[in-house]
Design a protein around this motif. Structure first.
Motif, short mmCIF file in Angstrom:
data_model
loop_
_atom_site.label_atom_id
_atom_site.label_comp_id
_atom_site.label_asym_id
_atom_site.label_seq_id
_atom_site.Cartn_x
_atom_site.Cartn_y
_atom_site.Cartn_z
N VAL A 184 0.84 -1.20 0.00
CA VAL A 184 0.00 0.00 0.00
C VAL A 184 0.87 1.25 0.00
CG1 VAL A 184 -1.65 1.34 1.35
CG2 VAL A 184 -1.97 -1.13 1.09
N ILE A 185 1.90 1.26 0.84
CA ILE A 185 2.78 2.43 0.92
C ILE A 185 3.51 2.64 -0.40
CG2 ILE A 185 4.83 3.37 2.05
CD1 ILE A 185 3.93 2.00 4.61
N VAL A 186 4.10 1.58 -0.93
CA VAL A 186 4.90 1.69 -2.16
C VAL A 186 4.02 2.11 -3.33
CG1 VAL A 186 6.24 0.39 -3.84
CG2 VAL A 186 6.69 0.11 -1.40
N PHE A 187 2.88 1.44 -3.52
CA PHE A 187 2.02 1.75 -4.66
C PHE A 187 1.41 3.15 -4.54
CE2 PHE A 187 2.55 -2.57 -5.80
CZ PHE A 187 2.11 -2.73 -7.11
N SER A 188 1.02 3.53 -3.32
CA SER A 188 0.44 4.86 -3.15
C SER A 188 1.44 5.95 -3.48
CB SER A 188 -0.05 5.04 -1.71
OG SER A 188 -1.08 4.12 -1.41
N LEU A 189 2.69 5.74 -3.11
CA LEU A 189 3.72 6.74 -3.35
C LEU A 189 4.10 6.81 -4.83
CD1 LEU A 189 6.01 6.28 -0.23
CD2 LEU A 189 4.92 8.40 -0.93
N ILE A 190 4.43 5.68 -5.43
CA ILE A 190 4.98 5.74 -6.78
C ILE A 190 3.91 6.03 -7.83
CG2 ILE A 190 6.85 4.16 -6.17
CD1 ILE A 190 5.43 1.96 -7.72
N LYS A 191 2.64 5.70 -7.55
CA LYS A 191 1.61 5.88 -8.57
C LYS A 191 0.92 7.23 -8.49
CE LYS A 191 -0.53 2.60 -10.47
NZ LYS A 191 -1.42 1.51 -10.91
N GLU A 192 0.82 7.83 -7.31
CA GLU A 192 0.05 9.07 -7.23
C GLU A 192 0.61 10.08 -6.24
OE1 GLU A 192 -2.66 11.75 -8.49
OE2 GLU A 192 -2.12 9.80 -9.33
N SER A 193 0.79 9.68 -4.99
CA SER A 193 1.16 10.65 -3.96
C SER A 193 2.51 11.30 -4.25
CB SER A 193 1.20 9.96 -2.58
OG SER A 193 -0.05 9.45 -2.24
N GLY A 194 3.50 10.51 -4.59
CA GLY A 194 4.84 11.06 -4.86
C GLY A 194 4.86 12.07 -5.99
N PRO A 210 5.36 5.15 -16.04
CA PRO A 210 4.45 6.22 -16.50
C PRO A 210 4.14 7.28 -15.44
CG PRO A 210 3.67 4.08 -17.26
CD PRO A 210 4.77 3.82 -16.29
N PRO A 211 3.85 6.91 -14.17
CA PRO A 211 3.60 7.97 -13.18
C PRO A 211 4.80 8.86 -12.94
CG PRO A 211 2.74 5.87 -12.39
CD PRO A 211 3.58 5.57 -13.60
N THR A 212 6.00 8.31 -13.04
CA THR A 212 7.19 9.13 -12.85
C THR A 212 7.42 10.04 -14.04
OG1 THR A 212 8.20 7.39 -11.49
CG2 THR A 212 9.66 9.08 -12.36
N ALA A 229 -4.28 18.38 -15.10
CA ALA A 229 -3.47 17.51 -15.96
C ALA A 229 -3.33 16.12 -15.34
CB ALA A 229 -2.09 18.13 -16.17
N ASP A 230 -3.27 16.05 -14.02
CA ASP A 230 -3.14 14.75 -13.36
C ASP A 230 -4.37 13.89 -13.62
OD1 ASP A 230 -1.77 12.91 -11.51
OD2 ASP A 230 -3.47 13.34 -10.19
N VAL A 231 -5.55 14.49 -13.58
CA VAL A 231 -6.78 13.74 -13.87
C VAL A 231 -6.73 13.16 -15.28
CG1 VAL A 231 -9.27 13.91 -14.13
CG2 VAL A 231 -8.13 15.12 -12.26
N ILE A 232 -6.30 13.97 -16.23
CA ILE A 232 -6.23 13.53 -17.63
C ILE A 232 -5.16 12.45 -17.80
CG2 ILE A 232 -5.76 14.27 -20.00
CD1 ILE A 232 -6.83 17.04 -19.18
N LEU A 233 -3.99 12.67 -17.20
CA LEU A 233 -2.89 11.74 -17.38
C LEU A 233 -3.15 10.40 -16.69
CD1 LEU A 233 0.10 14.21 -16.93
CD2 LEU A 233 -0.59 13.07 -19.03
N VAL A 234 -3.82 10.43 -15.55
CA VAL A 234 -4.16 9.17 -14.88
C VAL A 234 -5.05 8.31 -15.77
CG1 VAL A 234 -5.51 8.18 -12.99
CG2 VAL A 234 -3.83 9.95 -12.51
N ARG A 235 -6.03 8.95 -16.40
CA ARG A 235 -6.89 8.20 -17.30
C ARG A 235 -6.12 7.72 -18.53
NH1 ARG A 235 -10.36 4.45 -17.65
NH2 ARG A 235 -11.70 4.54 -19.49
N PHE A 236 -5.24 8.56 -19.04
CA PHE A 236 -4.41 8.17 -20.18
C PHE A 236 -3.55 6.96 -19.83
CE2 PHE A 236 -0.44 8.42 -22.56
CZ PHE A 236 -0.89 8.60 -23.86
#
Length: 262
Positions: A90-100, A200-202, A248-255
């Motif tokens: 949970v910590i790793v995925f939350s950080l690398i995919k969105e929070s970070g 992609p998130p990075t 832009a984050d909303v658009i890029l997350v969907r992309f």
């Protein structure tokens, strides 16, 4: 007063589209300045230092705080459902995919965006930019393109720093309650991760860097009204950059979900 409402709405509508029109022309000039030689390598390196290394402590601290908060907040919930073993993931995925990425972009927007807006704004109201143009120095190449490229390059690197700090401090917070080695923590957190979860998130933070650089430089270059105008440029740079980053984050997350499915 009601009779003036249509006029006010019309003026706001026109101003809104004028701003975006000027922004489009500004982006065109910046693009030409980036691809046209010669390139200002010395100024580019200086901006990378100002934007990257000087933002590193603040970004690392924000990432570390995020990791600790994620560890503290999610442990109770996971324990309630008997899924405490999922805490590292949970910590790793939350950080690398969105929070970070998002927290890094907002932190840099606050620090760098305000600085660029105020710096270029003060140069505009004191006619330093006009003096550069008279001296046959292209301000779009020397002042704007170097800052925009530095923002684009530094945001992914700063995001990596925030991710690592968050994971490391998340592990420390977790191990104080339930001792676990850092190697095992990373193994449990990354065993189900793929490059499509990390890359992609990075990389999307490069778009955030482009937004920060373009908006901040645009607001600074169009500053009017003396020192009060400089303050307005610095404030609007932060506000608009943060707003565009969220959109832009909303658009890029969907992309990313469409082209890089989990």
């Amino acid at each position: 007063m009601p009779a003036r409402l249509p006029e006010i709405a019309t003026n706001w509508f026109v101003t809104f589209f004028e701003w975006f029109g000027e922004l489009g022309l500004f982006c065109g000039r910046v693009a030409r300045a980036i691809v046209k030689a010669p390139w200002e390598a010395g100024e580019f390196v200086r901006q990378m230092d100002a934007i990257g290394s000087k933002s590193f402590p603040l970004v690392a601290l924000a990432g570390a705080a995020t990791g600790v908060v994620l560890s503290l907040q999610t442990r109770d919930s996971l324990t309630r459902f008997g899924a405490e073993a999922m805490l590292p993931a949970v910590i790793v995925f939350s950080l690398i995919k969105e929070s970070g990425p998002v927290i890094t972009a907002l932190i840099v927007s606050g620090r760098v965006g305000a600085g660029i807006g105020a710096e270029l704004g003060s140069m505009r109201v004191t006619e330093q930019i006009d003096a550069m143009e008279v001296s046959a120095v292209d301000p779009y190449k020397f002042l704007v393109s170097t800052r925009v490229l530095a923002c684009v390059l530094m945001l992914p690197l700063l995001t990596l720093a925030a991710d690592f700090s968050g994971v490391f401090l998340g592990w420390i917070s977790s191990t104080l309650v339930h001792p676990i080695t850092f190697r095992l923590f990373l193994h449990n957190g990354l065993k189900n991760a793929a490059m499509s979860d990390f890359l992609p998130p990075t990389c999307k933070t490069a778009i955030f860097g482009l937004i920060i650089g373009i908006v901040s430089c645009f607001q600074g270059m169009r500053t009017r009204g003396g020192t009060a105008g400089v303050g307005r440029s610095a404030t609007s740079s932060v506000v608009l950059s943060s707003l565009f980053i969220i959109v832009a984050d909303v658009i890029l997350v969907r992309f990313i979900q469409v082209f890089f499915p989990s």
